[in-house]
Scaffold this motif. Structure first.
Motif, PDB file in Angstrom:
ATOM      1  N   ILE A  51       1.192   7.424  -4.013  1.00 14.71           N
ATOM      2  CA  ILE A  51       2.512   7.834  -3.536  1.00 14.71           C
ATOM      3  C   ILE A  51       3.466   8.002  -4.707  1.00 14.71           C
ATOM      4  O   ILE A  51       3.629   7.091  -5.523  1.00 14.71           O
ATOM      5  CB  ILE A  51       3.058   6.803  -2.523  1.00 14.71           C
ATOM      6  N   VAL A  52       4.097   9.163  -4.751  1.00 16.82           N
ATOM      7  CA  VAL A  52       5.076   9.457  -5.790  1.00 16.82           C
ATOM      8  C   VAL A  52       6.253   8.488  -5.646  1.00 16.82           C
ATOM      9  O   VAL A  52       6.752   8.273  -4.527  1.00 16.82           O
ATOM     10  CB  VAL A  52       5.560  10.917  -5.665  1.00 16.82           C
ATOM     11  N   PRO A  53       6.691   7.874  -6.745  1.00 18.94           N
ATOM     12  CA  PRO A  53       7.849   6.969  -6.672  1.00 18.94           C
ATOM     13  C   PRO A  53       9.037   7.662  -5.994  1.00 18.94           C
ATOM     14  O   PRO A  53       9.317   8.830  -6.250  1.00 18.94           O
ATOM     15  CB  PRO A  53       8.150   6.650  -8.138  1.00 18.94           C
ATOM     16  N   GLY A  54       9.679   6.932  -5.104  1.00 19.47           N
ATOM     17  CA  GLY A  54      10.817   7.470  -4.373  1.00 19.47           C
ATOM     18  C   GLY A  54      10.477   8.052  -3.018  1.00 19.47           C
ATOM     19  O   GLY A  54      11.368   8.359  -2.231  1.00 19.47           O
ATOM     20  N   ASN A  55       9.202   8.216  -2.717  1.00 17.15           N
ATOM     21  CA  ASN A  55       8.794   8.733  -1.413  1.00 17.15           C
ATOM     22  C   ASN A  55       8.784   7.561  -0.426  1.00 17.15           C
ATOM     23  O   ASN A  55       7.734   7.018  -0.075  1.00 17.15           O
ATOM     24  CB  ASN A  55       7.422   9.411  -1.504  1.00 17.15           C
ATOM     25  N   THR A  56       9.967   7.181   0.000  1.00 11.18           N
ATOM     26  CA  THR A  56      10.137   5.972   0.814  1.00 11.18           C
ATOM     27  C   THR A  56       9.453   6.069   2.172  1.00 11.18           C
ATOM     28  O   THR A  56       8.972   5.066   2.689  1.00 11.18           O
ATOM     29  CB  THR A  56      11.624   5.643   0.998  1.00 11.18           C
ATOM     30  N   ARG A  57       9.384   7.263   2.741  1.00 13.04           N
ATOM     31  CA  ARG A  57       8.735   7.410   4.050  1.00 13.04           C
ATOM     32  C   ARG A  57       7.231   7.151   3.949  1.00 13.04           C
ATOM     33  O   ARG A  57       6.647   6.494   4.811  1.00 13.04           O
ATOM     34  CB  ARG A  57       9.018   8.785   4.638  1.00 13.04           C
ATOM     35  N   SER A  58       6.605   7.648   2.884  1.00 15.12           N
ATOM     36  CA  SER A  58       5.164   7.393   2.710  1.00 15.12           C
ATOM     37  C   SER A  58       4.894   5.942   2.355  1.00 15.12           C
ATOM     38  O   SER A  58       3.908   5.364   2.801  1.00 15.12           O
ATOM     39  CB  SER A  58       4.573   8.324   1.649  1.00 15.12           C
ATOM     40  N   VAL A  59       5.783   5.336   1.571  1.00 14.52           N
ATOM     41  CA  VAL A  59       5.628   3.907   1.264  1.00 14.52           C
ATOM     42  C   VAL A  59       5.712   3.104   2.551  1.00 14.52           C
ATOM     43  O   VAL A  59       4.887   2.211   2.799  1.00 14.52           O
ATOM     44  CB  VAL A  59       6.679   3.436   0.240  1.00 14.52           C
ATOM     45  N   ALA A  60       6.690   3.412   3.395  1.00 14.31           N
ATOM     46  CA  ALA A  60       6.846   2.681   4.659  1.00 14.31           C
ATOM     47  C   ALA A  60       5.600   2.836   5.528  1.00 14.31           C
ATOM     48  O   ALA A  60       5.144   1.870   6.147  1.00 14.31           O
ATOM     49  CB  ALA A  60       8.090   3.163   5.397  1.00 14.31           C
ATOM     50  N   LEU A  61       5.037   4.034   5.572  1.00 17.80           N
ATOM     51  CA  LEU A  61       3.832   4.246   6.377  1.00 17.80           C
ATOM     52  C   LEU A  61       2.644   3.501   5.778  1.00 17.80           C
ATOM     53  O   LEU A  61       1.889   2.845   6.501  1.00 17.80           O
ATOM     54  CB  LEU A  61       3.523   5.730   6.512  1.00 17.80           C
ATOM     55  N   ALA A  62       2.475   3.574   4.465  1.00 16.56           N
ATOM     56  CA  ALA A  62       1.372   2.848   3.823  1.00 16.56           C
ATOM     57  C   ALA A  62       1.472   1.354   4.130  1.00 16.56           C
ATOM     58  O   ALA A  62       0.471   0.714   4.469  1.00 16.56           O
ATOM     59  CB  ALA A  62       1.380   3.094   2.312  1.00 16.56           C
ATOM     60  N   GLU A  63       2.667   0.808   4.017  1.00 19.82           N
ATOM     61  CA  GLU A  63       2.856  -0.620   4.300  1.00 19.82           C
ATOM     62  C   GLU A  63       2.626  -0.928   5.775  1.00 19.82           C
ATOM     63  O   GLU A  63       2.056  -1.967   6.112  1.00 19.82           O
ATOM     64  CB  GLU A  63       4.235  -1.065   3.833  1.00 19.82           C
ATOM     65  N   ARG A  64       3.030  -0.029   6.670  1.00 23.29           N
ATOM     66  CA  ARG A  64       2.764  -0.221   8.100  1.00 23.29           C
ATOM     67  C   ARG A  64       1.264  -0.240   8.367  1.00 23.29           C
ATOM     68  O   ARG A  64       0.780  -0.937   9.263  1.00 23.29           O
ATOM     69  CB  ARG A  64       3.436   0.895   8.901  1.00 23.29           C
ATOM     70  N   LEU A  65       0.507   0.509   7.560  1.00 23.17           N
ATOM     71  CA  LEU A  65      -0.947   0.531   7.669  1.00 23.17           C
ATOM     72  C   LEU A  65      -1.598  -0.685   7.015  1.00 23.17           C
ATOM     73  O   LEU A  65      -2.818  -0.829   7.043  1.00 23.17           O
ATOM     74  CB  LEU A  65      -1.494   1.811   7.027  1.00 23.17           C
ATOM     75  N   GLY A  66      -0.787  -1.550   6.400  1.00 24.26           N
ATOM     76  CA  GLY A  66      -1.305  -2.755   5.767  1.00 24.26           C
ATOM     77  C   GLY A  66      -1.603  -2.602   4.291  1.00 24.26           C
ATOM     78  O   GLY A  66      -2.107  -3.532   3.655  1.00 24.26           O
TER      79      GLY A  66
END
Length: 175
Positions: A133-148
């Protein structure tokens, strides 16, 4: 007709399937939208976006996996792509996702990623996956974290520059 040997499977709201020629236009439109595609790879030139679409088809033939088209069951329209990506220069196989305009904020990427990850673990026998995930892509970070997935490290991505690698839970941790 699918252009690859990709599987076809369904979730509650989605059909995940191999790319078909009509899927090229929605992908090209997404690629040319700088705001939406920047974290995936902004491609303003139509011919270059078409080449990426064709590259995904080749990726399926080389690896036996790639990006699947996310089809919205309700409308029959392509809603994005989700799959396993590992081109030359990648640190290891990655699960990635993109949701097209009009489909954001509905949990589609999450639903698709859960299904793709389950397929990769059960059918492809992967023991781990990452999301880059490119730094600053908060939506993808949130999804990755939601996926564990958890942040593991920074690295230099050959295509995107500085990237953050998130590690997904192993299959046994998801039981």
């Amino acid at each position: 007709m699918s252009l690859t040997n990709a599987p076809r499977f369904e979730t509650e709201r989605l059909i995940l399937r191999g790319p078909e020629m009509p899927d090229a236009e929605p992908f090209i439109a997404f690629s040319a939208d700088k705001e939406r595609s920047e974290g995936f790879g902004y491609i303003p030139q139509r011919d270059e976006a078409w080449r990426w679409f064709a590259l995904n088809i080749g990726h399926w033939y080389i690896h036996g996996y790639g990006y699947l088209t996310i089809e919205d069951k309700e409308t029959g329209n392509p809603a994005g792509i989700c799959g396993i990506w590992n081109p030359e220069g990648w640190p290891e196989p990655e699960i990635g996702w993109v949701v097209y305009e009009g489909f954001e904020g509905k949990g589609i990427a999450y639903e698709a990623a859960v299904a793709v990850r389950a397929w990769a673990y059960a059918e492809l026998n992967f023991t781990t996956l990452t999301s880059n995930i490119v730094p600053g892509n908060t939506r993808s970070v949130a999804l990755a974290e939601r996926l564990g997935a958890t942040f593991e490290r920074e690295y230099e991505n050959v295509q995107m520059g500085l990237d953050h690698l998130y590690r997904h839970p192993a299959p046994e941790a998801l039981l």
